[in-house]
Design a protein around this motif. Sequence first.
Motif, short mmCIF file in Angstrom:
data_model
loop_
_atom_site.label_atom_id
_atom_site.label_comp_id
_atom_site.label_asym_id
_atom_site.label_seq_id
_atom_site.Cartn_x
_atom_site.Cartn_y
_atom_site.Cartn_z
N HIS A 1 25.02 -58.85 -36.24
CA HIS A 1 25.24 -57.62 -36.99
C HIS A 1 25.63 -57.84 -38.45
N GLY A 2 25.71 -59.09 -38.88
CA GLY A 2 25.90 -59.36 -40.30
C GLY A 2 27.31 -59.23 -40.82
N TYR A 3 28.33 -59.30 -39.95
CA TYR A 3 29.71 -59.24 -40.40
C TYR A 3 30.25 -60.65 -40.65
N MET A 4 31.11 -60.77 -41.65
CA MET A 4 31.78 -62.03 -41.93
C MET A 4 33.07 -62.10 -41.13
N GLU A 5 33.22 -63.18 -40.35
CA GLU A 5 34.46 -63.32 -39.58
C GLU A 5 35.61 -63.72 -40.49
N VAL A 6 36.75 -63.08 -40.28
CA VAL A 6 37.96 -63.34 -41.05
C VAL A 6 39.10 -63.57 -40.07
N ALA A 7 39.95 -64.54 -40.37
CA ALA A 7 41.17 -64.75 -39.58
C ALA A 7 42.35 -64.37 -40.48
N PRO A 8 42.77 -63.10 -40.45
CA PRO A 8 43.79 -62.63 -41.39
C PRO A 8 45.21 -62.81 -40.83
N PRO A 9 46.22 -62.71 -41.69
CA PRO A 9 47.60 -62.66 -41.20
C PRO A 9 47.81 -61.40 -40.36
N LEU B 1 54.09 -55.85 -38.51
CA LEU B 1 53.07 -56.31 -37.59
C LEU B 1 51.89 -55.34 -37.65
N ILE B 2 50.70 -55.85 -37.80
CA ILE B 2 49.56 -54.96 -38.04
C ILE B 2 49.25 -54.12 -36.79
N PRO B 3 49.00 -52.81 -36.99
CA PRO B 3 48.57 -51.97 -35.87
C PRO B 3 47.09 -52.13 -35.58
N THR B 4 46.37 -52.71 -36.54
CA THR B 4 44.94 -52.95 -36.44
C THR B 4 44.55 -53.89 -37.58
N ALA B 5 43.51 -54.69 -37.38
CA ALA B 5 43.06 -55.58 -38.45
C ALA B 5 42.44 -54.83 -39.61
N GLU B 6 42.25 -53.53 -39.45
CA GLU B 6 41.83 -52.69 -40.59
C GLU B 6 42.74 -52.92 -41.79
N VAL B 7 44.04 -53.11 -41.53
CA VAL B 7 45.00 -53.23 -42.62
C VAL B 7 44.72 -54.46 -43.49
N PRO B 8 44.75 -55.68 -42.93
CA PRO B 8 44.48 -56.82 -43.80
C PRO B 8 43.03 -56.90 -44.29
N PHE C 1 33.40 -57.09 -42.97
CA PHE C 1 34.34 -58.04 -42.39
C PHE C 1 34.59 -57.69 -40.92
N THR C 2 34.86 -58.71 -40.13
CA THR C 2 35.28 -58.47 -38.75
C THR C 2 36.35 -59.49 -38.38
N ALA C 3 37.23 -59.11 -37.48
CA ALA C 3 38.31 -60.00 -37.06
C ALA C 3 38.72 -59.66 -35.64
N LEU C 4 39.09 -60.69 -34.90
CA LEU C 4 39.69 -60.54 -33.57
C LEU C 4 41.16 -60.89 -33.71
N THR C 5 42.02 -59.90 -33.55
CA THR C 5 43.45 -60.12 -33.74
C THR C 5 44.26 -59.40 -32.67
N PRO C 6 45.49 -59.85 -32.46
CA PRO C 6 46.43 -59.01 -31.73
C PRO C 6 46.83 -57.84 -32.60
N ASN D 1 44.69 -56.82 -27.93
CA ASN D 1 43.71 -57.49 -28.79
C ASN D 1 42.57 -56.52 -29.10
N LYS D 2 42.06 -56.66 -30.32
CA LYS D 2 40.97 -55.75 -30.73
C LYS D 2 40.11 -56.46 -31.76
N VAL D 3 38.81 -56.21 -31.67
CA VAL D 3 37.89 -56.66 -32.71
C VAL D 3 37.67 -55.49 -33.66
N GLU D 4 37.96 -55.71 -34.93
CA GLU D 4 37.84 -54.66 -35.94
C GLU D 4 36.67 -54.94 -36.86
N MET D 5 35.99 -53.88 -37.29
CA MET D 5 34.95 -53.98 -38.30
C MET D 5 35.38 -53.16 -39.51
N VAL D 6 35.21 -53.73 -40.69
CA VAL D 6 35.53 -53.02 -41.94
C VAL D 6 34.36 -53.20 -42.90
#
Length: 493
Positions: free
Chosen positions: A207-215, A295-302, A321-326, A349-354
């Motif tokens: 799907h063309g998203y860049m994986e990110v491992a954010p804080p 603590l992030i409620p969703t990876a949407e934030v970072p 961007f996409t991320a798998l985070t708690p 855990n959730k996978v977020e798309m931004v």
Amino acid sequence: MHDIKWIREEPQGLVRALTRRGTAETEAQALVDSLLVLDERRRSGIVKLEELQARRNAASKEIGAAKKAGENGRAEALMAEVGKLKTDIPAIEEDMKAAETELHGLLAAIPNAPLDAVPDGADEHDNVPYEPVPHPDASGSALVMPAIRDYAFAPKQHFEIGEALGQMDFEAGAKLSGARFVVLKNRLARLERAIGQFFIDTHTEEHGYMEVAPPVLVKDEAMFGTAQLPKFRDDQFMAGTPEITDAYRRAITSALHGLSDASKGDTFPLATVKAVAEAITNNIDASAVDKRRWLIPTAEVPLTNLVAQSILSEEELPLRFTALTPCFRAEAGAAGRDTRGMIRQHQFNKVEMVSIVTPENALAEQERMLACAIAVLKKLGLPHRVVTLCTGDMGFASARTFDIEVWLPGQNAYREISSVSTCSDFQARRMNARYRPKESKNTRFLHTLNGSGVAVGRALVAILENYQNEDGSVTVPEVLVPYMGGLAKIENN
């Protein structure tokens, strides 16, 4: 955050937006009037300040000329004028800044304006079915919608299945952390990990998203940028050093000491509670605030804040961007709801798309993002439907939201598993995220979008209920078998 220029030029536009979201028209009009008064006070203060500063500078030069010409009386009069200006200027500057701060505070508490296409309504009962269109960029979105399965037995809920397998332990979760936590064990723990890996692999590889491992710990500014603060502070978990805890304890003690004896009982009036909260906010040590993290409620934030305080070129867009985070949510407004099971947890855990795009491409990007979320559900063989949220059910920062609801046979109901929202320039204004269009010297605010791609815990719930067997085992969806090391069925052994 709304553009005050827009409110100034089209005040009824904001009144209409607020009334569509459920605010009484008289209250909406009063708020808009207050905004305009503050805006005029701020603007007139700026003009007056510039005039006085210019006059102070000119008078200062005239003093030297008057003394040189021997006009002592005139020089003294000019010196007196400059002295008065030095007193007046700080007072005007302080009033202007006070108006600006109050205006900013009011604007920060106003929700985004819903798009015209959003249906009016009061709550979830007024949401409208939506028929998504398969998107060529979303591999799997054109697959046939999975059918709801007929069971030869009464389907169980996910927590009944998981507990019977001996691999879903709510008592252990409560022992470690309290209510709304769970411990997954053995193959269910691996299944959850497999689901998250499958989602992130699909979005990055297809799907063309860049994986990110954010804080997963962020500053106040990041939470403000995506609009979790200040309005939804009670829904968040705050983290910090022991010094922060001590600072808050001192601020609370100080605030309580300031209350009247009549308010020091076991219960406090609402006004008293608000006064204490305000006192804590005003008196908390600045160094403690600087160390505070959320603590992030969703990876949407970072993910969204990656472009905060930036000016991008149009050629850089879109960013995906996409991320798998708690994720962590206090669920302050969910007392009594979904108290059993994994539907509403404090940690999940959730996978977020931004997506970060130009204004012209925002609506098409929302359709694309929706198709990407649908694609992973179709590949998992999970029946689902899509609804457009009405104005009364939309999120604070959203201009339009599509919810994907997955079928849960154990509950005999559809439950939300993904929300896909376009936020127009609402978040970008809060975080000052802009771009420069091609062949233009001026900048414009970006448009931001976010969507679950999807919630891992709820996908686990849906798989357990849709793939359950009469003997208590759970068949592993075909696409997940490679992630499970070839395991095709989860049994109690």
